[in-house]
Design an enzyme around this catalytic site. Structure first.
Site, PDB file in Angstrom:
ATOM      1  N   HIS A   1      -7.933  -5.239  -0.566  1.00  0.00           N
ATOM      2  CA  HIS A   1      -6.477  -4.470  -0.476  1.00  0.00           C
ATOM      3  C   HIS A   1      -5.636  -4.976   0.628  1.00  0.00           C
ATOM      4  O   HIS A   1      -6.024  -5.293   1.757  1.00  0.00           O
ATOM      5  CB  HIS A   1      -6.933  -3.005  -0.061  1.00  0.00           C
ATOM      6  CG  HIS A   1      -5.526  -1.889  -0.082  1.00  0.00           C
ATOM      7  ND1 HIS A   1      -4.764  -1.872  -1.298  1.00  0.00           N
ATOM      8  CD2 HIS A   1      -5.090  -1.308   0.864  1.00  0.00           C
ATOM      9  CE1 HIS A   1      -4.042  -0.826  -0.738  1.00  0.00           C
ATOM     10  NE2 HIS A   1      -3.954  -0.690   0.499  1.00  0.00           N
TER      11      HIS A   1
ATOM     12  N   SER B   1       0.649  -1.202  -0.108  1.00  0.00           N
ATOM     13  CA  SER B   1       0.023   0.082  -0.090  1.00  0.00           C
ATOM     14  C   SER B   1       0.786   1.449   0.114  1.00  0.00           C
ATOM     15  O   SER B   1       1.625   1.327  -0.705  1.00  0.00           O
ATOM     16  CB  SER B   1      -0.961   0.153   1.245  1.00  0.00           C
ATOM     17  OG  SER B   1      -1.936   0.995   1.039  1.00  0.00           O
TER      18      SER B   1
ATOM     19  N   GLU C   1      -9.871  -4.503  -5.350  1.00  0.00           N
ATOM     20  CA  GLU C   1      -9.306  -3.622  -4.443  1.00  0.00           C
ATOM     21  C   GLU C   1      -9.495  -2.356  -5.303  1.00  0.00           C
ATOM     22  O   GLU C   1      -9.298  -2.159  -6.240  1.00  0.00           O
ATOM     23  CB  GLU C   1      -8.247  -3.971  -3.776  1.00  0.00           C
ATOM     24  CG  GLU C   1      -7.059  -3.834  -4.799  1.00  0.00           C
ATOM     25  CD  GLU C   1      -5.586  -3.710  -4.292  1.00  0.00           C
ATOM     26  OE1 GLU C   1      -5.418  -2.763  -3.720  1.00  0.00           O
ATOM     27  OE2 GLU C   1      -4.846  -4.513  -3.985  1.00  0.00           O
TER      28      GLU C   1
END
Length: 310
Positions: free
Chosen positions: A275, A158, A245
């Site tokens: 995610h 991320s 996601e």
């Protein structure tokens, strides 16, 4: 195991429940200094439940000048000639080395290599470029400890994926010896959120445009993007993302940019995954196999025996 045509029933059920409950709640809560202190604790606690450390993992805290973090060594890790530098996610405003011990222990076990999780400074207390500086310092610190650049693999998820790739791309631009490989789980590639917002129909269980925009605004007001330069020496890269996601389009775009710049990049799109599904093996059985795939990629770079799923 490679991504199948469809995610497991447990994965799809968890995503659908979260999509109807967690995501709207997360989007509605303001992201400020008051809510962040509670959110950080809640996120860390949740991650320990959905992705606990493997039994037998050894954790060694590091506080060396401006470099802070943890060496995490999984129960099967026996190699000493290489290391993985891991940059945790959390939207630049949350996440911690303690919360990511489960991720690090699995990555360590599947590669048989110790993982150094860097404890970088978070926004809004420490906005950009504090995090970038901390990641760069951790990389240089590992070099000073005797690891050669080609024996360091940089990984992240991320926001941490953004920071990990940014380090590798910055080294390439400045002709500084870069890492031997790059592994990115659900990386953010465009902090202006243009790619993510227009690239796909979001079915993520947690992440939304509203939540992401609020978090990124605390980190930077600039429209930062990951843009590898053609002709620079870029590391072989593995990118894993979930098809459901919010940042799936970021991962696809980043893979295209790397290939256009001349880099070797493998993109794996895992069906029905949220995610950074790798951080939640208790909810997503596919996480185990994703770690196995990442481990095989890393060990192929380090020229060691084949990695095993954990």
């Amino acid at each position: 195991m490679t991504p199948s045509a469809r995610g497991s029933l447990r994965t799809r059920a968890a995503r659908l429940v979260a999509e109807r409950t967690v995501r709207p709640l997360a989007a509605a809560i303001p992201v400020n200094t008051t809510t962040l202190s509670m959110a950080r604790l809640a996120i860390d606690a949740a991650m320990r439940v959905v992705g606990p450390s493997l039994i037998g993992t050894v954790v060694d805290r590091v506080d060396d000048g401006t470099v802070h973090g943890e060496f995490v060594t999984g129960p099967k890790a026996t190699r000493a000639d290489a290391v993985i530098l891991y940059v945790h996610g959390g939207g630049f405003v949350a996440g911690s080395v303690a919360a990511y011990r489960g991720v690090a222990s699995r990555l360590s076990t599947t590669t048989r290599t110790s993982v150094f999780v860097v404890d970088y400074r978070l926004a809004p207390e420490h906005p950009s470029p504090c995090a970038q500086l901390d990641v760069a310092r951790a990389y240089r610190w590992l070099l000073r400890r005797g690891y050669s650049p080609d024996r360091i693999v940089v990984a992240g998820d991320s926001a941490g994926g953004f920071l990990a790739a940014d380090l590798a791309f910055a080294n390439a631009r400045m002709r500084i010896p870069g890492p031997g490989g790059l592994v990115l789980f659900s990386p953010m590639a465009d902090l202006g959120l243009r790619i993510a917002h227009t690239g796909n129909r979001n079915r993520d269980g947690v992440i939304s445009y509203t939540l992401s925009a609020k978090a990124v605004a605390h980190f930077t007001s600039e429209h930062l993007e990951l843009r590898p330069e053609h002709g620079t020496e870029l590391p072989p890269t593995l990118i894993q993302t979930g098809s459901a996601e919010y940042f799936a389009a970021d991962a696809v775009e980043l893979a295209q940019r790397l290939r256009q710049a001349g880099a070797v990049c493998e993109l794996q799109v895992w069906p029905d995954q949220m995610h950074v599904f790798q951080v939640m093996p208790a909810l997503a059985p596919e996480a185990r196999f994703a770690f196995g795939a990442a481990g095989r990629f890393i060990t192929s770079l380090l020229d060691t025996e084949a990695a095993t799923a954990v």
